[in-house]
Design a protein around this motif. Sequence first.
Motif, PDB file in Angstrom:
ATOM      1  N   ALA A 302      13.368  15.905 -44.515  1.00  0.00           N
ATOM      2  CA  ALA A 302      13.568  15.933 -43.063  1.00  0.00           C
ATOM      3  C   ALA A 302      14.997  15.533 -42.711  1.00  0.00           C
ATOM      4  O   ALA A 302      15.629  16.134 -41.826  1.00  0.00           O
ATOM      5  N   ARG A 303      15.519  14.531 -43.397  1.00  0.00           N
ATOM      6  CA  ARG A 303      16.905  14.117 -43.130  1.00  0.00           C
ATOM      7  C   ARG A 303      17.884  15.202 -43.543  1.00  0.00           C
ATOM      8  O   ARG A 303      18.868  15.463 -42.826  1.00  0.00           O
ATOM      9  N   ARG A 304      17.632  15.836 -44.677  1.00  0.00           N
ATOM     10  CA  ARG A 304      18.512  16.930 -45.100  1.00  0.00           C
ATOM     11  C   ARG A 304      18.468  18.077 -44.103  1.00  0.00           C
ATOM     12  O   ARG A 304      19.502  18.661 -43.774  1.00  0.00           O
ATOM     13  N   ALA A 305      17.284  18.395 -43.592  1.00  0.00           N
ATOM     14  CA  ALA A 305      17.169  19.467 -42.604  1.00  0.00           C
ATOM     15  C   ALA A 305      17.889  19.096 -41.314  1.00  0.00           C
ATOM     16  O   ALA A 305      18.542  19.947 -40.687  1.00  0.00           O
ATOM     17  N   ALA A 306      17.790  17.826 -40.923  1.00  0.00           N
ATOM     18  CA  ALA A 306      18.469  17.391 -39.700  1.00  0.00           C
ATOM     19  C   ALA A 306      19.992  17.458 -39.863  1.00  0.00           C
ATOM     20  O   ALA A 306      20.708  17.892 -38.951  1.00  0.00           O
ATOM     21  N   ARG A 307      20.494  17.035 -41.036  1.00  0.00           N
ATOM     22  CA  ARG A 307      21.939  17.121 -41.272  1.00  0.00           C
ATOM     23  C   ARG A 307      22.401  18.575 -41.299  1.00  0.00           C
ATOM     24  O   ARG A 307      23.471  18.912 -40.778  1.00  0.00           O
ATOM     25  N   ARG A 308      21.587  19.446 -41.904  1.00  0.00           N
ATOM     26  CA  ARG A 308      21.950  20.864 -41.952  1.00  0.00           C
ATOM     27  C   ARG A 308      21.976  21.465 -40.543  1.00  0.00           C
ATOM     28  O   ARG A 308      22.888  22.225 -40.197  1.00  0.00           O
ATOM     29  N   ALA A 309      20.984  21.100 -39.730  1.00  0.00           N
ATOM     30  CA  ALA A 309      20.948  21.608 -38.360  1.00  0.00           C
ATOM     31  C   ALA A 309      22.139  21.087 -37.548  1.00  0.00           C
ATOM     32  O   ALA A 309      22.718  21.823 -36.746  1.00  0.00           O
ATOM     33  N   ALA A 310      22.502  19.808 -37.786  1.00  0.00           N
ATOM     34  CA  ALA A 310      23.646  19.245 -37.064  1.00  0.00           C
ATOM     35  C   ALA A 310      24.941  19.955 -37.455  1.00  0.00           C
ATOM     36  O   ALA A 310      25.788  20.242 -36.594  1.00  0.00           O
ATOM     37  N   ARG A 311      25.100  20.256 -38.750  1.00  0.00           N
ATOM     38  CA  ARG A 311      26.292  20.980 -39.185  1.00  0.00           C
ATOM     39  C   ARG A 311      26.335  22.383 -38.587  1.00  0.00           C
ATOM     40  O   ARG A 311      27.391  22.847 -38.142  1.00  0.00           O
ATOM     41  N   GLN A 312      25.195  23.047 -38.576  1.00  0.00           N
ATOM     42  CA  GLN A 312      25.158  24.394 -38.001  1.00  0.00           C
ATOM     43  C   GLN A 312      25.466  24.366 -36.507  1.00  0.00           C
ATOM     44  O   GLN A 312      26.160  25.237 -35.992  1.00  0.00           O
ATOM     45  N   GLU A 313      24.947  23.341 -35.811  1.00  0.00           N
ATOM     46  CA  GLU A 313      25.234  23.217 -34.379  1.00  0.00           C
ATOM     47  C   GLU A 313      26.712  22.947 -34.140  1.00  0.00           C
ATOM     48  O   GLU A 313      27.320  23.502 -33.219  1.00  0.00           O
ATOM     49  N   LEU A 314      27.304  22.103 -34.990  1.00  0.00           N
ATOM     50  CA  LEU A 314      28.722  21.806 -34.848  1.00  0.00           C
ATOM     51  C   LEU A 314      29.561  23.061 -35.102  1.00  0.00           C
ATOM     52  O   LEU A 314      30.505  23.359 -34.351  1.00  0.00           O
ATOM     53  N   MET A 315      29.215  23.800 -36.160  1.00  0.00           N
ATOM     54  CA  MET A 315      29.960  25.029 -36.461  1.00  0.00           C
ATOM     55  C   MET A 315      29.796  26.051 -35.344  1.00  0.00           C
ATOM     56  O   MET A 315      30.755  26.744 -34.973  1.00  0.00           O
ATOM     57  N   ALA A 316      28.586  26.137 -34.774  1.00  0.00           N
ATOM     58  CA  ALA A 316      28.372  27.065 -33.661  1.00  0.00           C
ATOM     59  C   ALA A 316      29.198  26.655 -32.459  1.00  0.00           C
ATOM     60  O   ALA A 316      29.784  27.503 -31.764  1.00  0.00           O
ATOM     61  N   GLY A 317      29.266  25.350 -32.188  1.00  0.00           N
ATOM     62  CA  GLY A 317      30.097  24.869 -31.073  1.00  0.00           C
ATOM     63  C   GLY A 317      31.565  25.179 -31.285  1.00  0.00           C
ATOM     64  O   GLY A 317      32.278  25.563 -30.348  1.00  0.00           O
ATOM     65  N   GLN A 318      32.019  25.000 -32.529  1.00  0.00           N
ATOM     66  CA  GLN A 318      33.423  25.305 -32.815  1.00  0.00           C
ATOM     67  C   GLN A 318      33.709  26.795 -32.649  1.00  0.00           C
ATOM     68  O   GLN A 318      34.755  27.176 -32.114  1.00  0.00           O
ATOM     69  N   ARG A 319      32.768  27.641 -33.081  1.00  0.00           N
ATOM     70  CA  ARG A 319      32.968  29.082 -32.906  1.00  0.00           C
ATOM     71  C   ARG A 319      32.970  29.458 -31.437  1.00  0.00           C
ATOM     72  O   ARG A 319      33.797  30.271 -30.986  1.00  0.00           O
ATOM     73  N   ASP A 320      32.077  28.851 -30.648  1.00  0.00           N
ATOM     74  CA  ASP A 320      32.038  29.143 -29.218  1.00  0.00           C
ATOM     75  C   ASP A 320      33.324  28.683 -28.539  1.00  0.00           C
ATOM     76  O   ASP A 320      33.860  29.369 -27.653  1.00  0.00           O
TER      77      ASP A 320
END
Length: 338
Positions: A302-320
């Motif tokens: 669960a922690r690994r999934a949360a960290r992965r989701a946070a990284r994906q959200e950060l990368m999506a924010g940077q792309r936006d």
Amino acid sequence: MAHQQLSAPQTRRWWVLRRAAWPVYLLLLGRWTWVNGLPYTDDLVFLWLIGALLAAAVHSGQGWRRALLVLRDWVPVMAAVLTYSLLRGYGAHTPWAPHLSPQLDLDRALGGGETLTVRLQHLLHTPGVVHVYDYAAVTVYMSHFFVVFVLLAVLWRRDHARFRRLLACYLGLTYAGFLTYVLYPAVPPWMAGQQGATAEVTRIVAEVLDQSGLPRAASVFEGGSRFANDVAAMPSLHAAYPMMIALFFWPVASRRVRVLLAAYPAAMAFTLVYGGEHFVLDILVGWGYAAAVVYGVTRLLARRAARRAARQELMAGQRDGAAAAVAEGAPAAGRRTG
């Protein structure tokens, strides 16, 4: 060059191969079992399980690509389990003596001065006579060698993420048990009876199998009895795996399935005590290990999934943000050049 279609003869041969995959597999398994005995050791179960997955891949028409995925995912698992099987035997040769007092004291306290194994065998066991519940006990006991692997195979085909999670629980629990066997070798009830610490104890499963005449196939890789560990009793992995299965599937199981999930650990616990294989404390510790491993693996993933989701959200924010900056800069550049 474009992929060429199969010719009519090739198509017919492939159709025959697909239809023959399961019959050929079952014929080979039945013949091998008739000649060599029931394949219940880890290596034999894995070999036939991999064969079943390969047969399923051919039957479904997925071909060699699926077959390679079977080998990619299951050969390392087989190697990990066989490594445990080999190490488990070496764990029998520790410099300290096996322990008996804690588990024996608890059993006597629960049994009113005598161990539960002795009381149950005095009540239920008849030497030389095999009762229906003896066969049931053997069936439950032998399920230890198949159930986890069959569930892993089903999840591998249907839900690969849950396959990896159950596999992590299984391997974590298995190696935690091995480490404890090395640090805390423990005497089982049947050995305590041989040593005179309790009344004589019969190993019900072995007795029933011997009387049935059912042949049992020897391990291909483990090399026989020198890899056995008679003092690998604490924790009981026979008890731990059913509890692991119950805890793993409980959150998504229906009410009927939950009845089975609860009944399996209870049936295994009774079998182990009645059969003379484990004390109650061995079973309780096995259940505790199962709960700790399932909880730990669930939290870790669960922690690994949360960290992965946070990284994906950060990368999506940077792309936006980059896209917005480009969009804002484009009109200004147009005005400067106008």
